[in-house]
Design a protein around this motif. Structure first.
Motif, PDB file in Angstrom:
ATOM      1  N   GLU A 218      23.638 104.090 -23.573  1.00 41.30           N
ATOM      2  CA  GLU A 218      22.321 103.497 -23.330  1.00 41.30           C
ATOM      3  C   GLU A 218      21.281 104.569 -23.034  1.00 41.30           C
ATOM      4  OE1 GLU A 218      23.123 100.773 -20.181  1.00 41.30           O
ATOM      5  OE2 GLU A 218      23.728  99.143 -21.544  1.00 41.30           O
ATOM      6  N   GLY A 219      21.710 105.641 -22.331  1.00 41.02           N
ATOM      7  CA  GLY A 219      20.786 106.734 -22.055  1.00 41.02           C
ATOM      8  C   GLY A 219      20.368 107.450 -23.330  1.00 41.02           C
TER       9      GLY A 219
ATOM     10  N   GLY B 165      31.668 109.049 -21.465  1.00 40.80           N
ATOM     11  CA  GLY B 165      30.423 108.579 -20.879  1.00 40.80           C
ATOM     12  C   GLY B 165      30.289 107.072 -20.869  1.00 40.80           C
ATOM     13  N   GLY B 166      30.969 106.412 -21.808  1.00 39.55           N
ATOM     14  CA  GLY B 166      30.931 104.957 -21.859  1.00 39.55           C
ATOM     15  C   GLY B 166      29.562 104.400 -22.200  1.00 39.55           C
TER      16      GLY B 166
ATOM     17  N   PRO C   2      28.275 113.329 -19.677  1.00 40.30           N
ATOM     18  CA  PRO C   2      29.078 113.536 -18.463  1.00 40.30           C
ATOM     19  C   PRO C   2      29.458 114.984 -18.183  1.00 40.30           C
ATOM     20  CG  PRO C   2      30.434 112.613 -20.205  1.00 40.30           C
ATOM     21  CD  PRO C   2      29.012 112.570 -20.698  1.00 40.30           C
ATOM     22  N   GLY C   3      29.317 115.869 -19.182  1.00 42.60           N
ATOM     23  CA  GLY C   3      29.632 117.278 -18.962  1.00 42.60           C
ATOM     24  C   GLY C   3      31.111 117.586 -18.951  1.00 42.60           C
ATOM     25  N   ALA C   4      31.928 116.699 -19.537  1.00 44.57           N
ATOM     26  CA  ALA C   4      33.376 116.916 -19.543  1.00 44.57           C
ATOM     27  C   ALA C   4      33.798 117.983 -20.554  1.00 44.57           C
ATOM     28  CB  ALA C   4      34.100 115.606 -19.865  1.00 44.57           C
ATOM     29  N   ASN C   5      32.986 118.151 -21.600  1.00 43.22           N
ATOM     30  CA  ASN C   5      33.312 119.135 -22.655  1.00 43.22           C
ATOM     31  C   ASN C   5      34.736 118.934 -23.192  1.00 43.22           C
ATOM     32  OD1 ASN C   5      30.822 120.726 -22.667  1.00 43.22           O
ATOM     33  ND2 ASN C   5      31.439 121.380 -20.629  1.00 43.22           N
TER      34      ASN C   5
ATOM     35  N   THR D 283      39.627 107.865 -20.337  1.00 37.56           N
ATOM     36  CA  THR D 283      38.329 107.679 -20.991  1.00 37.56           C
ATOM     37  C   THR D 283      38.462 107.463 -22.491  1.00 37.56           C
ATOM     38  OG1 THR D 283      38.025 110.042 -21.437  1.00 37.56           O
ATOM     39  CG2 THR D 283      37.266 109.227 -19.298  1.00 37.56           C
ATOM     40  N   GLY D 284      39.688 107.555 -22.999  1.00 39.93           N
ATOM     41  CA  GLY D 284      39.877 107.377 -24.438  1.00 39.93           C
ATOM     42  C   GLY D 284      39.514 108.593 -25.253  1.00 39.93           C
TER      43      GLY D 284
END
Length: 277
Positions: A80-81, A74-75, A42-45, A169-170
């Motif tokens: 899965e990716g 990302g969940g 997700p690129g949240a870093n 997002t935990g």
């Protein structure tokens, strides 16, 4: 003039050649899977995975040093990716969400002194163990709100931190900065929680908070399988919490809340979506 131009051109050619040789000699080979993994993150870093940013995590996964299911923001989609890239089966972990185990805002909890220092919970905690009489309640100065990279935390007008279940997002950034460990990680599927963090006896809690747990055991008597009471503090047993909400109306101080019905008083967050969906 011509000689000078040729001389400069020669120097440039030599320098370019030297740089080209150095680039090849010291080039670091990058596993192509690392770049593919980085692309699905997700690129949240945020650092929730334990690595310094998404690139560090992608490298760790590609090298087999990091578990592929550590990216909580990302969940399941990100997991899965990554599994597809690595050619493995996705083994998901139970998603969690952060909950502030307190409803003792300025209107419901008493203070022992007026704090005028930095707007930071850790700074306030260092002065006589914080300005609130409750030794374990939310200080309300917003350190968690500032630490959250996803905008999932707000401070109410009465200085209580509230976490949005839909946005959380935990990643546990808020947990790490809270000096009183008021923020707890809970299963996302579980919506009923005891919003109190104090282990003081009931009489003492009543002296400084209108909405704290007094350890009366009524919740446990109402739904024995769903609650446990330890050191005068009730807690939900999340492995058997299907009927935990039945104790809400019985609780004399109203410290139990079912988030599927809404957030604590003063929050501007809209009612959360169905967590079990």
């Amino acid at each position: 003039m011509l000689a000078a131009v040729l001389s400069l051109g020669g120097i440039g050619l030599v320098a370019a050649t030297a740089l080209g040789i150095a680039a090849k000699k010291f080039a670091v080979e990058v596993d192509p899977r690392e770049l593919e993994i980085l692309d699905v993150l997700p690129g949240a870093n945020c650092g929730a995975c334990g690595y310094p940013g998404c690139s560090g995590f992608a490298k760790g996964v590609a090298e087999g040093k990091a578990a592929p299911n550590l990216c909580t923001p990302g969940g399941i989609e990100t997991l899965e990716g990554i599994a597809r890239i690595l050619g493995i089966e996705a083994a998901a972990v139970e998603p969690k969400v952060a909950v502030v185990a307190c409803q003792g805002d300025n209107a419901k909890a008493r203070v022992k002194y007026k704090y005028l220092g930095l707007t930071d919970c850790n700074a306030a905690q260092k002065i006589a163990d914080g300005p609130k009489n409750c030794p374990a309640g939310c200080l309300g100065l917003g350190s968690c709100e500032m630490a959250c990279p996803f905008g999932a935390i707000e401070m109410t007008s009465e200085n209580l931190a509230v976490i949005n279940r839909d946005k959380c997002t935990g990643c546990e950034k808020c947990v790490a900065v809270c000096p009183r460990q008021v923020i707890k990680m809970t299963p996302r599927k579980s919506t009923t929680h005891v919003l109190c963090n104090s282990t003081d006896k009931g009489a003492k809690i009543r002296s400084y908070c209108d909405i704290g747990c007094i350890g009366c055991h009524i919740c446990k008597k109402t739904v024995p399988e769903a609650y446990a009471v330890e050191t005068f503090l009730a807690k939900v047993d999340y492995e058997h919490d299907e009927e935990a909400a039945l104790a809400i109306e019985k609780c004399p101080t109203k410290c139990i809340r079912d988030f599927s019905s809404g957030y604590p008083e003063g929050s501007s967050f809209a009612p959360p979506r169905n967590d079990a969906a």
